[in-house]
Design an enzyme around this catalytic site. Sequence first.
Site, short mmCIF file in Angstrom:
data_model
loop_
_atom_site.label_atom_id
_atom_site.label_comp_id
_atom_site.label_asym_id
_atom_site.label_seq_id
_atom_site.Cartn_x
_atom_site.Cartn_y
_atom_site.Cartn_z
N ARG A 1 -5.60 -2.59 8.64
CA ARG A 1 -5.56 -4.04 8.40
C ARG A 1 -5.81 -4.76 9.73
O ARG A 1 -6.87 -4.59 10.31
CB ARG A 1 -4.22 -4.43 7.79
CG ARG A 1 -4.30 -5.74 7.01
CD ARG A 1 -2.98 -6.09 6.41
NE ARG A 1 -2.61 -5.23 5.32
CZ ARG A 1 -2.98 -5.44 4.05
NH1 ARG A 1 -3.71 -6.47 3.75
NH2 ARG A 1 -2.62 -4.63 3.10
N THR B 1 4.36 2.50 5.65
CA THR B 1 2.99 1.96 5.76
C THR B 1 2.19 2.82 6.73
O THR B 1 2.67 3.12 7.83
CB THR B 1 2.98 0.49 6.26
OG1 THR B 1 1.64 0.16 6.66
CG2 THR B 1 3.91 0.23 7.43
N GLY C 1 0.84 -1.20 0.00
CA GLY C 1 0.00 0.00 0.00
C GLY C 1 0.87 1.25 0.00
O GLY C 1 1.86 1.32 0.74
N ARG D 1 0.72 -5.00 -5.06
CA ARG D 1 0.74 -6.14 -4.12
C ARG D 1 0.88 -7.37 -5.02
O ARG D 1 -0.10 -7.81 -5.61
CB ARG D 1 -0.56 -6.21 -3.32
CG ARG D 1 -0.83 -4.98 -2.44
CD ARG D 1 -1.97 -5.28 -1.50
NE ARG D 1 -2.48 -4.09 -0.85
CZ ARG D 1 -1.91 -3.50 0.21
NH1 ARG D 1 -0.80 -3.98 0.70
NH2 ARG D 1 -2.46 -2.44 0.76
N ASP E 1 4.74 -4.57 5.99
CA ASP E 1 4.79 -5.98 6.36
C ASP E 1 5.07 -6.96 5.20
O ASP E 1 6.06 -7.70 5.22
CB ASP E 1 3.38 -6.19 6.93
CG ASP E 1 3.19 -7.44 7.68
OD1 ASP E 1 3.93 -7.66 8.64
OD2 ASP E 1 2.34 -8.23 7.24
N ASP F 1 -0.19 1.86 8.38
CA ASP F 1 -0.62 1.02 9.51
C ASP F 1 0.34 1.09 10.69
O ASP F 1 -0.05 0.81 11.83
CB ASP F 1 -0.74 -0.45 9.08
CG ASP F 1 -1.75 -0.66 7.97
OD1 ASP F 1 -2.56 0.27 7.73
OD2 ASP F 1 -1.73 -1.72 7.34
N ASP G 1 2.54 -0.95 11.49
CA ASP G 1 2.55 -2.27 12.15
C ASP G 1 3.87 -3.00 11.96
O ASP G 1 3.90 -4.14 11.49
CB ASP G 1 1.37 -3.12 11.64
CG ASP G 1 1.40 -3.28 10.13
OD1 ASP G 1 2.14 -2.54 9.46
OD2 ASP G 1 0.68 -4.15 9.62
#
Length: 322
Positions: free
Chosen positions: A172, A126, A11, A72, A103, A128, A130
């Site tokens: 996510r 990202t 992303g 992706r 990730d 996120d 994460d």
Amino acid sequence: MKTIAVLTSGGDAPGMNACLRAVVRTALHNGLQIHGVMRGYEGLMDAEFIPLDAKAVSNIIHRGGTILKTARSKRFLTEEGQILAAKQLEKHKIEGLVVIGGDGTFKGADELQKKTKVKIMGCPGTIDNDLVGTDFAIGYDTAINTVVDAVDKIRDTAESHERLFFVEVMGRDAGLIALRSGIGAGAEAILIPETPTHIDDLIKRLERGRKNKSSKIVIVSEHESAGGAFVVAEKVKKQLPYYDTRVTILGHIQRGGNPSCMDRVNASRMGFAAVEALVGGRTGEMVGIIDKQICYTPFANAVKHREGLDLHLLRMMEILSL
Ligand code: F6P
């Protein structure tokens, strides 16, 4: 080392372009040739390389998205895809690669690293956030500010109509966007995937604060356990029919826009550090910033993000928002 390449994958995130600019200009400063790889790992397998010079990355530090495009790639998940990518790097005499992504990008980089002698360094990009090994991934700060800005606007109308809003945010399977933006926006409740959503508890919470507030905002992270903003709103409405409820899904607006100053600075520092690390002989690691210091985390550890959420923040938010 004479030639390196850079790609963006997964992303897109605001600040990826700033990172790209730093990678290119640091490479040139070190006397390296640099190629951009279009469309992430897809373009790597298809050898979609473009030569980059200082001018190619001028006037992009402030732009969201990624000028190299991103993807992706399902093909790259296969062993054949990874072997093909390794062969393309070697065929084109590329000795170092910088991957910018999240990730999935680092899981891919970890596999690729096992199949090539080419040195690979990563920069976390990202929304996120994460990833283990950095306090802030590129794009996260911009995304949470976008969410706070949107929720502030929703608060105006919620307050005027005395409504209960459920605002669904991205992330996510990580609740970091929800947690930080929820605190920043003064939300009345935050539902995240890391802790189970109990509708009865949520209802008690909403009822407890009813006298103090005429509007209420519940931030719902995608993939929390109760089924998302529409489902949660439905369940709450059944038990609290007197609330006038609305649902807003913020969606991909969270991924766009000009990067914040913090994202631009972090992206510049990490892109710079990634190339210096390659030149210094490092490989197989993601560059990050922890407590203001540049640090390096092996790809395989960077993706173990479940450890990352500070649940004390959730407790603090619950106390402050009533
Ligand atoms: O990883 C970034 C992210 O925006 C997540 O928050 C979200 O779940 C996902 O990407 C959406 O991906 P896509 O744009 O491919 O649907």
